[in-house]
Design a protein around this motif. Structure first.
Motif, mmCIF file in Angstrom:
data_model
loop_
_atom_site.group_PDB
_atom_site.id
_atom_site.type_symbol
_atom_site.label_atom_id
_atom_site.label_comp_id
_atom_site.label_asym_id
_atom_site.label_seq_id
_atom_site.Cartn_x
_atom_site.Cartn_y
_atom_site.Cartn_z
ATOM 1 N N HIS A 52 21.239 20.566 9.538
ATOM 2 C CA HIS A 52 20.287 21.478 8.888
ATOM 3 C C HIS A 52 19.108 21.741 9.823
ATOM 4 O O HIS A 52 18.497 20.805 10.335
ATOM 5 N N SER A 53 18.801 22.995 10.008
ATOM 6 C CA SER A 53 17.664 23.355 10.847
ATOM 7 C C SER A 53 16.370 23.199 10.057
ATOM 8 O O SER A 53 16.357 23.196 8.834
ATOM 9 N N GLY A 54 15.277 23.074 10.785
ATOM 10 C CA GLY A 54 13.981 22.906 10.162
ATOM 11 C C GLY A 54 13.008 22.270 11.138
ATOM 12 O O GLY A 54 13.262 22.192 12.341
ATOM 13 N N THR A 55 11.894 21.823 10.608
ATOM 14 C CA THR A 55 10.852 21.194 11.409
ATOM 15 C C THR A 55 10.632 19.785 10.906
ATOM 16 O O THR A 55 10.435 19.575 9.703
ATOM 17 N N MET A 56 10.672 18.818 11.813
ATOM 18 C CA MET A 56 10.600 17.413 11.411
ATOM 19 C C MET A 56 9.600 16.663 12.271
ATOM 20 O O MET A 56 9.465 16.908 13.471
ATOM 21 N N ASP A 57 8.924 15.721 11.630
ATOM 22 C CA ASP A 57 8.034 14.804 12.332
ATOM 23 C C ASP A 57 8.292 13.402 11.787
ATOM 24 O O ASP A 57 8.627 13.243 10.609
ATOM 25 N N GLY A 58 8.155 12.381 12.622
ATOM 26 C CA GLY A 58 8.407 11.010 12.187
ATOM 27 C C GLY A 58 9.755 10.506 12.662
ATOM 28 O O GLY A 58 10.477 11.190 13.399
ATOM 29 N N ASP A 59 10.102 9.295 12.234
ATOM 30 C CA ASP A 59 11.315 8.634 12.704
ATOM 31 C C ASP A 59 12.165 8.132 11.543
ATOM 32 O O ASP A 59 11.636 7.646 10.535
ATOM 33 N N VAL A 60 13.483 8.231 11.729
ATOM 34 C CA VAL A 60 14.451 7.666 10.796
ATOM 35 C C VAL A 60 15.305 6.680 11.579
ATOM 36 O O VAL A 60 15.990 7.075 12.533
ATOM 37 N N LEU A 61 15.276 5.410 11.182
ATOM 38 C CA LEU A 61 15.978 4.363 11.914
ATOM 39 C C LEU A 61 17.083 3.758 11.070
ATOM 40 O O LEU A 61 16.871 3.436 9.890
ATOM 41 N N GLY A 73 19.022 0.464 11.372
ATOM 42 C CA GLY A 73 18.867 -0.730 12.190
ATOM 43 C C GLY A 73 17.776 -0.466 13.206
ATOM 44 O O GLY A 73 16.653 -0.104 12.849
ATOM 45 N N ASP A 74 18.091 -0.576 14.487
ATOM 46 C CA ASP A 74 17.104 -0.302 15.537
ATOM 47 C C ASP A 74 17.368 1.010 16.256
ATOM 48 O O ASP A 74 16.777 1.293 17.298
ATOM 49 N N LYS A 75 18.278 1.854 15.694
ATOM 50 C CA LYS A 75 18.625 3.118 16.337
ATOM 51 C C LYS A 75 18.009 4.289 15.580
ATOM 52 O O LYS A 75 18.082 4.363 14.352
ATOM 53 N N ASN A 76 17.430 5.218 16.337
ATOM 54 C CA ASN A 76 16.852 6.426 15.763
ATOM 55 C C ASN A 76 17.956 7.459 15.579
ATOM 56 O O ASN A 76 18.724 7.737 16.513
ATOM 57 N N THR A 77 18.065 8.032 14.377
ATOM 58 C CA THR A 77 19.142 9.002 14.120
ATOM 59 C C THR A 77 19.042 10.226 15.020
ATOM 60 O O THR A 77 20.052 10.887 15.291
ATOM 61 N N ALA A 78 17.833 10.528 15.502
ATOM 62 C CA ALA A 78 17.671 11.675 16.401
ATOM 63 C C ALA A 78 18.359 11.441 17.738
ATOM 64 O O ALA A 78 18.718 12.407 18.439
ATOM 65 N N ASP A 79 18.559 10.159 18.097
ATOM 66 C CA ASP A 79 19.200 9.820 19.371
ATOM 67 C C ASP A 79 20.690 9.529 19.216
ATOM 68 O O ASP A 79 21.359 9.182 20.196
ATOM 69 N N MET A 80 21.209 9.650 17.983
ATOM 70 C CA MET A 80 22.621 9.380 17.724
ATOM 71 C C MET A 80 23.339 10.692 17.440
ATOM 72 O O MET A 80 22.733 11.664 16.977
ATOM 73 N N THR A 81 24.639 10.751 17.722
ATOM 74 C CA THR A 81 25.431 11.914 17.335
ATOM 75 C C THR A 81 25.870 11.749 15.883
ATOM 76 O O THR A 81 25.851 10.644 15.327
ATOM 77 N N LEU A 82 26.280 12.861 15.272
ATOM 78 C CA LEU A 82 26.783 12.784 13.892
ATOM 79 C C LEU A 82 28.008 11.885 13.805
ATOM 80 O O LEU A 82 28.197 11.168 12.817
#
Length: 490
Positions: free
Chosen positions: A59-68, A70-79
């Motif tokens: 989903h497109s949009g504008t996001m701020d903050g982090d979703v983790l 465990g210790d992995k950020n979802t922004a750094d993971m693939t679907l």
């Protein structure tokens, strides 16, 4: 596995000025079962999409903050990576089906992960037993009821064995017996150490399973309770927040004698009668085998029964969408309007207002806005219907049915995805419609809605009418019938 949302803001547009989530913080511990509750459109589903990675990867949009996770950020993971950790069951189960038969659908997730064929067979056999799906094996996905589709979706996700389960309104189209099965599955996941996040309006089935109920309001977590704490605050407090009943035992206490609609009672209108009504798919065993059905005119009649009893099929036959029974299908289509269980099939225009105007003859914008106001949708008049939440879409479809001018309106699960306040708004609108002389048939598993809205009840089982009675004076019978198969309801 722990889940952490840290100072998360999100908007579906290119600016955070209209953010649906605003600097939200939420910590979910490994092995915890957390329920996200709140009024329709408050952002519960958006939180679930942050956890399963659909935001920001789909989903497109504008996001701020982090979703983790465990210790992995979802922004750094693939679907693909997230899907091995998080299993999702969406509000509309059809949106996650990839096959046309139940057996292949149950195995699809495991196959997609490249598991050994023997391991896939073992996992599928396990979920068939756990979810009591034996009677659904070898079936076409297209011939399942809404509740049956939901069970297949839950089971197919469970077979992949994720560490985190995210469920968006999983009970929306289930009867109470099947909800009891769902409760057992959630409890089993929790016992196995899985982390479970459930977006729900129906709270009663999770009262013995959930660790916390998080109430979402204005883009933030406004309150947190244990189920016992929320129940102790009483039904009036929950209702003031737009929350549903916390304990089904309260329904019997609240089942006061029902007052018939004065307009209906004074006019003493006749019934619409159907004799020798049968229907089957592809020349197989009859789905419907009804000797006689009487639908009281000018009333709201509840049609109840277990998933797969034939309720939705009956609605389609009555509205001319299936079969060639007696009166010409074209004539039935002109005189009846069906609001489907999956309303995405009947939203066609570019705005909510245009959707309500579409079937109105002659078109009256002031009347359309009045209908939207009664459904708490007037502020969304210029919005695209498909941009709304599931509960809001449901109410748009209801508005279209009201504006159609048809004498008979059939509603298939009109309160799925609705909070308590919105359920009461729909109830009030339907009462006005019935008072104007319209005949309403409501397919529902929602005893709260029936007690607030209906004048009579029809119960179907195995394609037959097994009971029909006026609700006035029989409120406790209704509650007993609808809860008798729900374990630990009190």
């Amino acid at each position: 596995m722990n889940i952490s949302l840290k100072n998360v803001s999100f908007s579906y547009s290119d600016s955070l000025d209209d953010a649906i989530l605003k600097n939200l913080n939420l910590e979910i511990r490994s092995g915890e079962c957390v329920v996200l509750a709140g009024e329709s459109g408050c952002g519960k589903t958006t939180i679930s999409k942050l956890i399963n990675g659909l935001i920001p990867h789909y989903h497109s949009g504008t996001m701020d903050g982090d979703v983790l996770l465990g210790d992995k950020n979802t922004a750094d993971m693939t679907l693909a990576e997230i899907s091995r950790t998080v299993g999702s069951v969406f509000q509309n189960p059809r949106s996650q089906f990839f096959n046309i038969d139940t057996d292949c659908e149950l195995a699809f997730g495991c196959e997609n992960m490249g598991m050994d064929p023997e391991e896939i067979k073992r996992r599928v056999a396990n979920v068939v037993q756990e979810f009591h799906l034996e009677h659904l094996l070898g079936r076409s996905i297209f011939n399942l009821s809404g509740g049956e589709k939901q069970k297949i979706a839950c089971a197919s996700v469970s077979a992949t064995g994720p560490e985190i389960f995210v469920l968006d309104e999983p009970s929306a189209n289930l009867d109470l017996k099947t909800i009891a099965d769902l409760k057992e599955i959630v409890a089993r996941w929790k016992k196995a150490g899985k982390t479970v996040v459930v977006v729900e309006h129906r709270l009663y089935y999770l009262r013995d399973v959930a660790d916390r109920i998080c109430y979402v309001k204005d883009g933030q977590i406004a309150h947190e309770w244990t189920p016992a704490e929320l129940e102790a605050k009483g039904a009036a407090y929950a209702s003031s927040l737009g929350l549903r009943c916390m304990n089904l035992g309260m329904l019997s206490e609240r089942a006061e004698p029902h007052q018939p609609n004065n307009v209906i009672a004074s006019e003493a209108k006749q019934s619409i009668t159907f004799d020798n009504l049968t229907f089957c798919y592809h020349r197989k065993h009859p789905i419907l085998d009804i000797d006689r059905l009487e639908l009281p005119c000018g009333q709201i009649t509840a049609l109840i029964g277990h998933n797969g009893a034939g309720k939705s099929t009956l609605a389609q036959v009555l509205c001319g969408l299936q079969g060639s029974w007696r009166q010409k299908r074209a004539a039935r289509k002109r005189g009846t309007y069906l609001i489907m269980q999956d309303v995405n099939h009947q939203l066609f225009t570019e705005s909510v207002l245009d959707e309500v105007l579409l079937g109105m003859k002659p078109q009256d914008e002031n009347l359309a806005l009045e209908i939207l106001d009664g459904l708490n949708l007037k502020q969304y008049a210029d919005n695209h219907p498909m941009a709304l939440s599931g509960g809001q879409k449901q109410r748009v479809a209801i508005g279209s049915g009201i504006s159609s001018g048809c004498d008979v309106v059939v509603f298939d699960e009109p309160t799925s995805g609705l909070d308590y306040r919105q359920m009461l708004a729909v109830s009030a609108t339907l009462k006005k419609l019935a008072a104007s002389g319209k005949t309403l048939l409501v397919i529902t598993h929602d005893p709260e809605f029936i007690l607030n809205s209906c004048q009579s009840v029809i119960r179907m089982e195995h394609g037959k009418i097994v009971e029909q009675y006026p609700l006035s004076g029989n409120e406790k019978q209704l509650v007993k019938t609808m809860t008798e198969n729900y374990r630990d309801c009190n």
